[in-house]
Design a protein around this motif. Structure first.
Motif, mmCIF file in Angstrom:
data_model
loop_
_atom_site.group_PDB
_atom_site.id
_atom_site.type_symbol
_atom_site.label_atom_id
_atom_site.label_comp_id
_atom_site.label_asym_id
_atom_site.label_seq_id
_atom_site.Cartn_x
_atom_site.Cartn_y
_atom_site.Cartn_z
ATOM 1 N N ARG B 131 0.916 -0.986 -0.342
ATOM 2 C CA ARG B 131 0.057 -0.106 -0.238
ATOM 3 C C ARG B 131 1.038 1.163 -0.031
ATOM 4 N NH1 ARG B 131 -3.854 -1.330 4.694
ATOM 5 N NH2 ARG B 131 -3.187 0.414 5.938
ATOM 6 N N GLU B 132 1.590 1.393 0.567
ATOM 7 C CA GLU B 132 2.928 2.208 1.192
ATOM 8 C C GLU B 132 3.784 2.831 -0.297
ATOM 9 O OE1 GLU B 132 5.962 2.319 4.826
ATOM 10 O OE2 GLU B 132 3.853 1.473 6.146
ATOM 11 N N GLU B 133 4.358 1.757 -1.300
ATOM 12 C CA GLU B 133 4.531 1.739 -2.567
ATOM 13 C C GLU B 133 4.115 2.378 -3.228
ATOM 14 O OE1 GLU B 133 5.886 -0.932 -4.116
ATOM 15 O OE2 GLU B 133 7.424 -2.236 -1.991
ATOM 16 N N ARG B 134 2.565 1.842 -4.042
ATOM 17 C CA ARG B 134 2.313 2.435 -4.500
ATOM 18 C C ARG B 134 1.125 3.664 -4.618
ATOM 19 N NH1 ARG B 134 0.338 0.981 -8.415
ATOM 20 N NH2 ARG B 134 -1.377 1.103 -8.680
ATOM 21 N N VAL B 135 0.692 4.128 -2.969
ATOM 22 C CA VAL B 135 0.154 5.425 -2.431
ATOM 23 C C VAL B 135 1.662 6.340 -2.909
ATOM 24 C CG1 VAL B 135 0.236 7.395 -0.745
ATOM 25 C CG2 VAL B 135 -1.452 4.730 -0.989
ATOM 26 N N ALA B 136 3.083 6.002 -2.368
ATOM 27 C CA ALA B 136 4.118 6.992 -2.390
ATOM 28 C C ALA B 136 4.019 7.221 -4.511
ATOM 29 C CB ALA B 136 5.058 6.706 -2.551
ATOM 30 N N GLN B 137 4.221 6.055 -4.775
ATOM 31 C CA GLN B 137 4.179 6.257 -6.708
ATOM 32 C C GLN B 137 3.311 7.058 -6.935
ATOM 33 O OE1 GLN B 137 4.035 2.375 -8.427
ATOM 34 N NE2 GLN B 137 3.269 2.686 -10.213
ATOM 35 N N VAL B 138 1.842 7.229 -6.654
ATOM 36 C CA VAL B 138 0.516 7.602 -7.467
ATOM 37 C C VAL B 138 0.731 9.469 -6.514
ATOM 38 C CG1 VAL B 138 -1.194 7.593 -5.666
ATOM 39 C CG2 VAL B 138 -1.906 7.418 -7.794
ATOM 40 N N LEU B 139 1.126 9.718 -5.412
ATOM 41 C CA LEU B 139 1.367 10.808 -4.614
ATOM 42 C C LEU B 139 2.309 11.514 -6.281
ATOM 43 C CD1 LEU B 139 0.922 11.133 -1.285
ATOM 44 C CD2 LEU B 139 0.062 11.763 -2.610
ATOM 45 N N ASN B 140 3.268 10.519 -6.412
ATOM 46 C CA ASN B 140 4.695 11.060 -7.478
ATOM 47 C C ASN B 140 3.477 11.788 -8.482
ATOM 48 O OD1 ASN B 140 7.263 11.814 -6.590
ATOM 49 N ND2 ASN B 140 7.666 10.154 -8.058
ATOM 50 N N GLN B 141 3.249 10.470 -8.553
ATOM 51 C CA GLN B 141 2.728 11.032 -10.165
ATOM 52 C C GLN B 141 1.582 12.806 -10.120
ATOM 53 O OE1 GLN B 141 0.628 7.806 -11.783
ATOM 54 N NE2 GLN B 141 1.935 6.857 -12.230
ATOM 55 N N VAL B 142 1.021 12.564 -9.292
ATOM 56 C CA VAL B 142 0.630 13.986 -9.032
ATOM 57 C C VAL B 142 0.530 14.835 -8.587
ATOM 58 C CG1 VAL B 142 -2.105 11.873 -9.332
ATOM 59 C CG2 VAL B 142 -1.480 13.998 -6.742
ATOM 60 N N GLY B 143 1.890 15.175 -8.451
ATOM 61 C CA GLY B 143 3.196 16.141 -7.738
ATOM 62 C C GLY B 143 2.635 16.672 -6.730
#
Lengths: 291, 279
Positions: B131-143
């Motif tokens: 979960r943490e990994e996916r969240v970090a990745q997607v937060l990155n995508q939306v800046g």
């Protein structure tokens, strides 16, 4: 290059030294005035109750017969005696436990029922008019019934307390559950959340503010329930202590008993506040800067 | 690893790219209105289908039933008559394959940004580490990297929208249902989010059904627009928006074709919804 209207004084090196000193002095004076005001508030906080006690002490025996109002010194001595001979601990624990059990029981039933009726609309329509009718009864008028059912012991006091607490907690929590935005619940549903998930992740945190308000408000009422039960028929507890003092026309004892009751209510209230702090951090952090 | 939530094994077996991902067939909806003390027709004999990967806008004034239809696709409301389908199967329960976005950002104010974005994964029982990994990745995508520990109340309106967007993307949805998601934003911010969302849509190949009452927004974003008529809600017209992708959301509104299309939509809306002086 000197902008005299600029408030930024600290970082301007080539500013007129006289002006700089004047601004610095003004800043110090502002801070000092604020400090002085804070100090006065603190002095007042201490002086006001002292003045009250002093006035009480002075008035007793001069303006008013101490038979009616006793005086602070006698009350303090009485509290000390009771503390030594175990009266306070014995009676306070008795009352505290009755109040606490009633509080927990009434609060738990109130919260669970509020969650059910707040979310299940047909059940709400059936049950709530009934509750509203019961709510219109003064709870203390139920004491005779509880004495017939349960005698005059702890069970009666706990029941009375829990009925009192139940209505307060139920109505506040119910308002909180109804206040949960439907959009949040729908959102969780589209994520495939179970009913339990929705209650735990959305409804409880969202209604939590209301729920804790209800709990907080009902603490003194819980103590009222326990003390009232003891006052009417009990053979132990703080209410009984009050009644015994009253029967002996002992106003010192009554005042001492009232102070112990305040402490008991304060103890329960403290626990609720601590629990609330733990569970509503998100709200605290928002309001912190305002304070 | 990235496709772990894309489709269940069952729907994979009957996966057919040519079949519409969503459809409504002869949908009617009636509900009891306590104010009028009678039943109101929200939707009347409505049929449409949405092909896989499409960007579809449902355009109409408030109260025309477009949100009701969206809620049917989300599985939150059942039609009184007719059927709505997802990948050919009738929708009878909340549609967990669809990500659902509402007008208000619908963030849980007591959860920090990371916990809000991770919520759909949490509900699905994804382990905390993943979960943490996916969240970090997607937060990155939306800046929004660096804002994991902030509460929603500490963010600006635009940032909250991004958090909402991140929460949609984190599950890699096939289908995104949006109910006026960019409604309450200032024009510049809105344009920026439009551009970002269009980019994410084209990168990820998801299907988007988008409810709006804003003609320009519909023309800017969508490939096809359904114009709704109200009282009772029904489809007045279906119009293809043949503007090429990728679109520059700032510039496109000055193109001749854009103006022409938005004129056409406005005429359809006017004809379908004569102004009634009510309030």
């Amino acid at each position: 290059m000197n902008d005299r209207t600029s408030p930024a004084t600290d970082s301007v090196p080539d500013q007129d030294p006289a002006l700089r000193a004047r601004i610095e002095q003004g800043r110090r004076e502002t801070i000092a005035a604020w400090r002085r005001q804070r100090q006065w508030v603190w002095v007042g906080k201490i002086l006001f109750p002292l003045a009250f006690l002093g006035l009480w002490q002075y008035a007793s025996d001069r303006w008013i017969d101490p038979f009616f109002v006793s005086n602070p010194v006698d009350v303090a001595i009485r509290l000390w005696e009771w503390l030594l001979d175990g009266t306070i601990v014995g009676t306070a624990i008795e009352t505290l436990l009755s109040a606490a059990y009633g509080f927990l029981l009434g609060g738990a039933v109130g919260i669970v029922l509020a969650l059910l009726l707040g979310r299940i609309f047909w059940l709400d329509e059936i049950i709530r008019p009934f509750l509203t009718a019961l709510y219109s009864l003064p709870r203390l008028a139920l004491v005779p019934l509880f004495i017939i059912w349960l005698g005059i012991g702890a069970a009666m006091k706990i029941t009375l307390t829990s009925v009192i607490v139940f209505f307060i907690v139920f109505y506040t929590t119910y308002a909180g559950v109804r206040d949960v935005p439907a959009s949040l619940i729908n959102l969780l549903r589209t994520m495939g959340a179970s009913r339990f998930d929705i209650v735990r992740k959305v409804i409880l945190p969202s209604a939590g503010v209301f729920m804790f308000t209800g709990l907080q408000v009902s603490v003194p009422y819980a103590v009222t329930g326990a003390v009232f039960g003891e006052l009417v028929v009990g053979s132990s507890g703080l209410g009984w202590l009050l009644r015994r003092s009253q029967n002996n026309l002992d106003s010192t004892g009554v005042f001492a008993g009232l102070i112990v009751i305040m402490c008991v209510a304060g103890a329960i209230s403290f626990c609720v506040t601590m629990l609330q702090r733990l569970t509503s951090k998100w709200r605290m952090e928002v309001s912190a800067p305002v304070m | 690893m990235t496709g772990f939530l894309r489709r269940s094994a069952q729907s994979d077996a009957e996966f057919d790219p040519s079949r519409p991902i969503l459809s409504a067939e002869g949908v009617h909806h009636w509900y009891y209105s306590p104010e009028r003390k009678s039943f109101v027709t929200a939707l009347e004999d409505l049929s449409l289908s949405v092909r896989r990967g499409a960007f579809v806008a449902l355009l109409g004034p408030s109260g025309c039933g477009k949100s009701t239809l969206l809620n049917m696709f989300a599985g939150l409301i059942a039609p009184s008559l007719g059927v709505v389908r997802y990948q050919g199967q009738a929708i009878t329960a909340p549609n967990t394959q669809a990500a659902y976005v509402t007008q208000n950002d619908s963030l849980l104010p007591w959860r920090r940004v990371a916990a809000n974005v991770g919520l759909p994964l949490e509900v699905r029982g994804v382990p905390a580490r993943e979960r943490e990994e996916r969240v970090a990745q997607v937060l990155n995508q939306v800046g929004l990297q660096g804002f994991e520990r902030a509460f929603p109340s500490e963010l600006s309106g635009g940032m909250r929208k991004r958090v909402g967007l991140a929460r949609v993307l984190v599950t890699n949805p096939n289908l995104v249902l949006m109910d006026e998601p960019f409604g309450a934003l200032d024009a510049q911010l809105r344009a920026r989010l439009h551009a970002e969302f269009l980019r994410l849509w084209s990168e990820r190949g998801m299907t988007v059904v988008f409810v709006t009452h804003d003609i320009d927004e519909a023309v800017t974003l969508a490939q096809e627009v359904y114009v709704f008529a109200s009282r009772p809600g029904r489809i007045r017209a279906r119009i293809d928006i043949d503007l090429p992708f990728p679109r520059d959301v700032e510039e496109i509104r000055y193109s001749a074709r854009f103006v022409e299309l938005s004129h056409r939509l406005r005429d359809e809306l006017r004809l379908a919804n004569p102004v009634i002086e009510e309030h």
